[in-house]
Design a protein around this motif. Structure first.
Motif, PDB file in Angstrom:
ATOM      1  N   GLY A   1       0.801  -1.224   0.000  1.00 49.65           N
ATOM      2  CA  GLY A   1       0.000   0.000   0.000  1.00 49.65           C
ATOM      3  C   GLY A   1       0.830   1.268   0.000  1.00 49.65           C
ATOM      4  O   GLY A   1       0.410   2.299   0.516  1.00 49.65           O
ATOM      5  N   LEU A   2       2.019   1.186  -0.604  1.00 52.23           N
ATOM      6  CA  LEU A   2       2.947   2.323  -0.612  1.00 52.23           C
ATOM      7  C   LEU A   2       3.075   2.975  -1.993  1.00 52.23           C
ATOM      8  O   LEU A   2       4.078   3.625  -2.273  1.00 52.23           O
ATOM      9  N   ARG A   3       2.098   2.828  -2.849  1.00 54.15           N
ATOM     10  CA  ARG A   3       2.179   3.384  -4.210  1.00 54.15           C
ATOM     11  C   ARG A   3       2.459   4.880  -4.237  1.00 54.15           C
ATOM     12  O   ARG A   3       3.166   5.350  -5.095  1.00 54.15           O
ATOM     13  N   ARG A   4       1.882   5.609  -3.330  1.00 54.10           N
ATOM     14  CA  ARG A   4       2.013   7.067  -3.348  1.00 54.10           C
ATOM     15  C   ARG A   4       3.132   7.581  -2.446  1.00 54.10           C
ATOM     16  O   ARG A   4       3.222   8.776  -2.206  1.00 54.10           O
ATOM     17  N   TRP A   5       3.943   6.690  -1.954  1.00 56.59           N
ATOM     18  CA  TRP A   5       5.058   7.055  -1.085  1.00 56.59           C
ATOM     19  C   TRP A   5       6.357   6.932  -1.873  1.00 56.59           C
ATOM     20  O   TRP A   5       6.492   6.090  -2.751  1.00 56.59           O
ATOM     21  N   LYS A   6       7.340   7.746  -1.549  1.00 54.18           N
ATOM     22  CA  LYS A   6       8.668   7.648  -2.152  1.00 54.18           C
ATOM     23  C   LYS A   6       9.473   6.638  -1.341  1.00 54.18           C
ATOM     24  O   LYS A   6       9.522   6.695  -0.110  1.00 54.18           O
ATOM     25  N   ILE A   7      10.107   5.721  -2.049  1.00 52.40           N
ATOM     26  CA  ILE A   7      10.938   4.703  -1.411  1.00 52.40           C
ATOM     27  C   ILE A   7      12.397   5.055  -1.669  1.00 52.40           C
ATOM     28  O   ILE A   7      12.782   5.333  -2.812  1.00 52.40           O
ATOM     29  N   THR A   8      13.203   5.047  -0.630  1.00 53.13           N
ATOM     30  CA  THR A   8      14.651   5.168  -0.790  1.00 53.13           C
ATOM     31  C   THR A   8      15.268   3.920  -0.179  1.00 53.13           C
ATOM     32  O   THR A   8      14.820   3.433   0.864  1.00 53.13           O
ATOM     33  N   ASP A   9      16.272   3.401  -0.845  1.00 59.34           N
ATOM     34  CA  ASP A   9      16.898   2.148  -0.414  1.00 59.34           C
ATOM     35  C   ASP A   9      18.358   2.204  -0.829  1.00 59.34           C
ATOM     36  O   ASP A   9      18.663   2.290  -2.025  1.00 59.34           O
ATOM     37  N   HIS A  10      19.241   2.198   0.138  1.00 61.73           N
ATOM     38  CA  HIS A  10      20.674   2.232  -0.168  1.00 61.73           C
ATOM     39  C   HIS A  10      21.385   1.211   0.698  1.00 61.73           C
ATOM     40  O   HIS A  10      21.138   1.126   1.909  1.00 61.73           O
ATOM     41  N   SER A  11      22.260   0.436   0.082  1.00 60.60           N
ATOM     42  CA  SER A  11      23.048  -0.540   0.844  1.00 60.60           C
ATOM     43  C   SER A  11      24.463  -0.593   0.286  1.00 60.60           C
ATOM     44  O   SER A  11      24.707  -0.212  -0.863  1.00 60.60           O
ATOM     45  N   ALA A  12      25.375  -1.071   1.123  1.00 59.24           N
ATOM     46  CA  ALA A  12      26.769  -1.219   0.714  1.00 59.24           C
ATOM     47  C   ALA A  12      27.450  -2.229   1.626  1.00 59.24           C
ATOM     48  O   ALA A  12      27.061  -2.416   2.784  1.00 59.24           O
ATOM     49  N   VAL A  13      28.465  -2.876   1.089  1.00 59.08           N
ATOM     50  CA  VAL A  13      29.302  -3.766   1.887  1.00 59.08           C
ATOM     51  C   VAL A  13      30.172  -2.900   2.784  1.00 59.08           C
ATOM     52  O   VAL A  13      30.820  -1.955   2.316  1.00 59.08           O
ATOM     53  N   LEU A  14      30.167  -3.213   4.069  1.00 57.92           N
ATOM     54  CA  LEU A  14      30.926  -2.450   5.055  1.00 57.92           C
ATOM     55  C   LEU A  14      32.288  -3.063   5.328  1.00 57.92           C
ATOM     56  O   LEU A  14      33.175  -2.393   5.850  1.00 57.92           O
ATOM     57  N   GLY A  15      32.443  -4.331   5.026  1.00 59.34           N
ATOM     58  CA  GLY A  15      33.676  -5.044   5.315  1.00 59.34           C
ATOM     59  C   GLY A  15      33.365  -6.510   5.562  1.00 59.34           C
ATOM     60  O   GLY A  15      32.315  -7.001   5.142  1.00 59.34           O
ATOM     61  N   HIS A  16      34.281  -7.173   6.260  1.00 57.85           N
ATOM     62  CA  HIS A  16      34.114  -8.607   6.506  1.00 57.85           C
ATOM     63  C   HIS A  16      34.479  -8.955   7.949  1.00 57.85           C
ATOM     64  O   HIS A  16      35.424  -8.398   8.505  1.00 57.85           O
TER      65      HIS A  16
ATOM     66  N   TRP B   1       5.973  22.328   4.818  1.00 55.15           N
ATOM     67  CA  TRP B   1       5.619  23.141   3.651  1.00 55.15           C
ATOM     68  C   TRP B   1       6.827  23.435   2.780  1.00 55.15           C
ATOM     69  O   TRP B   1       6.735  23.415   1.554  1.00 55.15           O
ATOM     70  N   LEU B   2       7.997  23.702   3.390  1.00 51.67           N
ATOM     71  CA  LEU B   2       9.184  24.027   2.595  1.00 51.67           C
ATOM     72  C   LEU B   2       9.696  22.794   1.843  1.00 51.67           C
ATOM     73  O   LEU B   2      10.133  22.893   0.696  1.00 51.67           O
ATOM     74  N   ALA B   3       9.613  21.627   2.470  1.00 51.10           N
ATOM     75  CA  ALA B   3      10.003  20.383   1.784  1.00 51.10           C
ATOM     76  C   ALA B   3       9.079  20.129   0.597  1.00 51.10           C
ATOM     77  O   ALA B   3       9.526  19.684  -0.465  1.00 51.10           O
ATOM     78  N   LYS B   4       7.790  20.407   0.770  1.00 50.04           N
ATOM     79  CA  LYS B   4       6.840  20.252  -0.336  1.00 50.04           C
ATOM     80  C   LYS B   4       7.160  21.221  -1.468  1.00 50.04           C
ATOM     81  O   LYS B   4       7.128  20.857  -2.640  1.00 50.04           O
ATOM     82  N   LEU B   5       7.473  22.465  -1.103  1.00 49.01           N
ATOM     83  CA  LEU B   5       7.788  23.486  -2.093  1.00 49.01           C
ATOM     84  C   LEU B   5       9.058  23.142  -2.869  1.00 49.01           C
ATOM     85  O   LEU B   5       9.123  23.312  -4.079  1.00 49.01           O
ATOM     86  N   LEU B   6      10.059  22.636  -2.163  1.00 55.44           N
ATOM     87  CA  LEU B   6      11.352  22.302  -2.768  1.00 55.44           C
ATOM     88  C   LEU B   6      11.498  20.789  -2.907  1.00 55.44           C
ATOM     89  O   LEU B   6      12.560  20.238  -2.647  1.00 55.44           O
ATOM     90  N   GLY B   7      10.438  20.127  -3.342  1.00 61.15           N
ATOM     91  CA  GLY B   7      10.375  18.668  -3.396  1.00 61.15           C
ATOM     92  C   GLY B   7      11.601  17.966  -3.928  1.00 61.15           C
ATOM     93  O   GLY B   7      12.188  17.125  -3.238  1.00 61.15           O
ATOM     94  N   PRO B   8      12.065  18.277  -5.148  1.00 61.77           N
ATOM     95  CA  PRO B   8      13.235  17.572  -5.675  1.00 61.77           C
ATOM     96  C   PRO B   8      14.496  17.800  -4.838  1.00 61.77           C
ATOM     97  O   PRO B   8      15.300  16.889  -4.667  1.00 61.77           O
ATOM     98  N   VAL B   9      14.656  18.990  -4.298  1.00 50.91           N
ATOM     99  CA  VAL B   9      15.821  19.277  -3.458  1.00 50.91           C
ATOM    100  C   VAL B   9      15.730  18.479  -2.150  1.00 50.91           C
ATOM    101  O   VAL B   9      16.713  17.871  -1.715  1.00 50.91           O
ATOM    102  N   ALA B  10      14.550  18.466  -1.547  1.00 47.70           N
ATOM    103  CA  ALA B  10      14.356  17.711  -0.306  1.00 47.70           C
ATOM    104  C   ALA B  10      14.602  16.226  -0.537  1.00 47.70           C
ATOM    105  O   ALA B  10      15.218  15.550   0.291  1.00 47.70           O
TER     106      ALA B  10
ATOM    107  N   ALA C   1      16.513  14.872  -2.865  1.00 49.53           N
ATOM    108  CA  ALA C   1      17.955  14.688  -3.073  1.00 49.53           C
ATOM    109  C   ALA C   1      18.702  14.704  -1.743  1.00 49.53           C
ATOM    110  O   ALA C   1      19.640  13.924  -1.538  1.00 49.53           O
ATOM    111  N   MET C   2      18.277  15.561  -0.821  1.00 48.95           N
ATOM    112  CA  MET C   2      18.902  15.604   0.508  1.00 48.95           C
ATOM    113  C   MET C   2      18.669  14.298   1.259  1.00 48.95           C
ATOM    114  O   MET C   2      19.557  13.808   1.953  1.00 48.95           O
ATOM    115  N   GLN C   3      17.485  13.729   1.107  1.00 46.87           N
ATOM    116  CA  GLN C   3      17.193  12.460   1.769  1.00 46.87           C
ATOM    117  C   GLN C   3      18.082  11.340   1.211  1.00 46.87           C
ATOM    118  O   GLN C   3      18.629  10.544   1.975  1.00 46.87           O
ATOM    119  N   ARG C   4      18.225  11.302  -0.103  1.00 43.97           N
ATOM    120  CA  ARG C   4      19.103  10.275  -0.700  1.00 43.97           C
ATOM    121  C   ARG C   4      20.550  10.468  -0.240  1.00 43.97           C
ATOM    122  O   ARG C   4      21.253   9.504   0.065  1.00 43.97           O
TER     123      ARG C   4
END
Length: 171
Positions: free
Chosen positions: A30-45, A141-150, A152-155
């Motif tokens: 039920g997350l169609r209208r939500w933005k998903i961010t997903d980032h992973s990386a190998v930290l070591g062993h 409201w400011l995050a909504k106004l500057l949506g793409p910038v906000a 990008a900051m989250q990513r």
């Protein structure tokens, strides 16, 4: 006392980040209208890397690496980034010999509405992986106004969170 009922997103979505991490799709949850961010990386062993990464998460060094100051009182966390202060509620914490998880959900005073999960895992071959997965919508409201910038900051922050899990990375 703040409860899960005070979260700024619907109750049926609580812990959806962990379901996304296990392979469920946004549509199934039920997350169609939500933005998903997903980032992973190998930290070591190895177990030492795993333990050090978990310690960095528990002591908020992961957040400091992303220039986010975190103040925790019980399950309430206040996150300070630039001129903003956002409140979250920790809704899941777990630690096993091979997996560490922390999930927090946003409270009404947060610039976003949604949930974020921090996952550190130790695979049988010794590979340690860090992951941050979230779903969100702009609430301020400011995050909504500057949506793409906000967004990008989250990513950017999510990449920094994962990098901050790596032992040897300091704020």
């Amino acid at each position: 006392m703040i409860s899960r009922g005070h979260l700024s997103y619907p109750a049926y979505l609580q812990l959806a980040t962990l379901k996304l991490a296990k392979g469920r799709t946004p549509e199934e949850l039920g997350l169609r209208r939500w933005k998903i961010t997903d980032h992973s990386a190998v930290l070591g062993h190895g177990e030492d890397v795993y333990r050090a990464a978990a310690e960095r998460l528990h002591t908020w060094q992961v957040h400091a690496h992303a220039k986010v100051r975190a103040r925790r009182r019980g399950n309430l966390v206040r996150l300070h980034f630039g001129p903003t202060t956002s409140s979250c509620l920790i809704i899941r914490e777990e630690q096993t010999p091979t997996r560490t998880v922390m999930v927090y959900g946003t409270l009404p005073a947060h610039v976003e509405s949604g949930e974020e999960a921090f996952i550190i895992s130790l695979a049988p071959d010794g590979t340690v992986t860090g992951r941050v997965i979230a779903f969100s919508r702009h609430a301020w409201w400011l995050a909504k106004l500057l949506g793409p910038v906000a967004r990008a900051m989250q990513r950017w922050a999510n990449r920094r969170y994962v990098a901050g899990m790596r032992p040897g990375n300091f704020p």
